[in-house]
Write a protein that holds these residues in place. Structure first.
Motif, short mmCIF file in Angstrom:
data_model
loop_
_atom_site.label_atom_id
_atom_site.label_comp_id
_atom_site.label_asym_id
_atom_site.label_seq_id
_atom_site.Cartn_x
_atom_site.Cartn_y
_atom_site.Cartn_z
N LEU A 111 0.85 -1.19 0.00
CA LEU A 111 0.00 0.00 0.00
C LEU A 111 0.88 1.24 0.00
O LEU A 111 1.83 1.32 0.80
N ALA A 112 0.59 2.16 -0.89
CA ALA A 112 1.35 3.42 -1.01
C ALA A 112 2.83 3.14 -1.27
O ALA A 112 3.71 3.85 -0.78
N ALA A 132 -1.83 5.97 9.60
CA ALA A 132 -1.15 7.14 10.16
C ALA A 132 0.30 6.87 10.61
O ALA A 132 1.19 7.68 10.32
N PRO A 133 0.59 5.73 11.25
CA PRO A 133 1.96 5.53 11.73
C PRO A 133 3.00 5.51 10.61
O PRO A 133 4.18 5.76 10.86
N ARG A 134 2.57 5.19 9.37
CA ARG A 134 3.58 5.12 8.29
C ARG A 134 3.34 6.18 7.21
O ARG A 134 3.89 6.10 6.12
N VAL A 166 7.25 10.33 1.86
CA VAL A 166 8.64 10.58 1.44
C VAL A 166 8.99 9.66 0.27
O VAL A 166 9.58 10.08 -0.73
N PHE A 167 8.58 8.39 0.36
CA PHE A 167 8.90 7.43 -0.71
C PHE A 167 8.26 7.85 -2.04
O PHE A 167 8.94 7.91 -3.08
N LEU A 168 6.97 8.17 -2.00
CA LEU A 168 6.27 8.49 -3.25
C LEU A 168 6.71 9.85 -3.78
O LEU A 168 6.82 10.05 -5.01
#
Ligand code: CTP
Ligand SMILES: C[C@](O)(CO)[C@H](O)COP(=O)(O)O
Length: 391
Positions: free
Chosen positions: A255-256, A341-343, A349-351
């Motif tokens: 995911l994401a 929310a925790p990630r 930042v990754f995307l």
């Protein structure tokens, strides 16, 4: 879907050598502020309100390159464009273009690829003029300088009343049948299609042209076009994309762009990441380049299990090829799990790194309502902005 065939055909002549420009390749294939002269002309053609069949006439040895350019410019309208080889003269090139038109075409516009900045509205104005009058319609602008006729020794013979003169541009529009007959009967070379059409006895009228439709003929013209493109405000476009994947206990969760070990997975032909897929759709939609299915297919074995990163990287480069810069991306996730929310920071930042533009992600449950509330799957909706300097 509109299934009617177009009745307007646009022939874009791009088969000249560009002797006066003096570049190392034919004029239509020369770079003009990051994109070829031909591609810029085709952007205007595809900016028309009306649907049209588009025939590009290219130098015989550059037909394949012209096909690539044409496909890029056409985007979703790819099926309406074809490329044929030109001839030794502009007239022969137009003639080759005429021969490639579908039987249903009733109105033909002939356009010089060299007039790369012609506004799309001029094409529509010319079509309207032909449809209303059944005569030839050509755009023209008043002559700015005093015009004098001179003799062989350059002695001035007379000053011509410029109020009755127009500098003639393209696209020039005509009823197809009369233009084809005039071309078939032409015995001499004319400098434009309107002259050939008029010589066959047909009326031609002038409508207002546009200063931007100047023909790139000399190096100075090319610099002028590049200067205009550099100073034009970038046009910003917005796109939207949605994707849904069902929970699947046999799959890992992606995911994401991140792996989520220990969380309930989502099913899919690729890795089932609705965030990356929705972003891909939003970017392609903003640029008018179709969607994830039309660009990557829905069952291509090369993408079996592929991670979102693959689609996003390829989409970014596809947009860049078309001159688009990504502005930003915003995503809304709807689903019961995982707890996002925790990630969030890690995913953003990754995307953001992958796309070279800010990506923000929000997540919500739907309070037990709908398929997401019943825990059947995860939905993501993305919006994206892209910009391109002029078109
Ligand atoms: N045999 C030819 C000659 C010209 N053209 C096209 O007709 C348009 C107008 O011609 P012009 O500006 O004169 O282009 P060139 O012939 O390429 O230029 P030059 O006269 O400087 O060689 C251009 O889009 C050019 O590509 C064409 O398709 N086939
Ligand atoms: C068709 C035309 O662009 C009308 O102005 C022009 O006649 C073609 O260019 P050329 O330089 O005369 O070949």
């Amino acid at each position: 879907m509109n299934t009617r065939s177009p009745i307007v055909g646009v022939i874009v002549v791009a088969a000249g050598s560009g002797t006066r420009l003096g570049a190392d390749r034919p004029k239509a294939f020369v770079d003009c502020a990051g994109r070829t002269v031909l591609e810029r002309s085709l952007d205007s053609v595809f900016g028309m309100q009306r649907e049209a069949q588009v025939v590009v006439v290219a130098p015989a040895d550059l037909v394949a390159e012209a096909e690539d350019i044409a496909r890029r410019a056409a985007g979703a309208a790819e099926s309406s464009i074809s490329v044929v080889a030109g001839g030794d003269t502009r007239q022969q090139s137009v003639s080759n273009g005429l021969a490639a038109l579908d039987a249903g075409i009733r109105i033909v516009l002939v356009h010089d690829a060299a007039r790369a900045l012609t506004p799309a509205a001029i094409f529509d104005d010319v079509v309207t003029g032909v449809a209303q009058t059944a005569s030839g319609i050509v755009p023209g602008v008043p002559v700015q300088d005093t015009v004098k006729r001179v003799d062989d020794d350059d002695a001035v013979v007379e000053t011509i009343d410029r109020a009755e003169l127009r500098s003639i541009q393209t696209p020039q529009g005509f009823p197809r049948a009369s233009l084809a007959a005039a071309y078939a009967d032409a015995e001499i070379e004319y400098t434009d299609d309107a002259a050939l059409f008029a010589a066959a006895g047909h009326p031609v009228s002038v409508i207002d042209g546009d200063a931007l439709s100047f023909k790139i003929t000399t190096p100075w013209d090319l610099r002028r076009a590049e200067g205009l493109l550099a100073s034009a405000p970038a046009s910003i476009r917005v796109g939207i994309g949605t994707d849904v994947h069902a929970y699947d206990d046999e799959s890992e969760l992606w995911l994401a762009g991140l792996a989520w070990p220990g969380e309930r997975g989502l099913s899919g032909h690729s890795d089932g990441d609705p965030v990356c897929h929705a972003i891909t759709d939003a970017l392609l939609s903003a640029a008018g380049l179709g969607d994830i299915g039309s660009v990557f297919g829905t069952s291509d074995p090369r993408f079996a299990g592929a991670h979102g990163e693959t689609f996003l990287t390829a989409t970014r480069s596809r947009l860049a090829d078309d001159g688009f810069t990504i502005g930003n991306v915003a995503v809304q996730i709807m689903g019961n799990s995982p707890r996002f929310a925790p990630r969030r920071d890690e995913a953003e930042v990754f995307l953001t790194g992958l796309l070279g533009a800010p990506v923000s992600i929000a997540a919500t449950t739907t309070d037990g309502l709908g398929f997401t509330g019943r825990g059947e799957g995860v939905c993501a909706i993305a919006t994206a902005t892209v910009s391109r300097q002029y078109s």
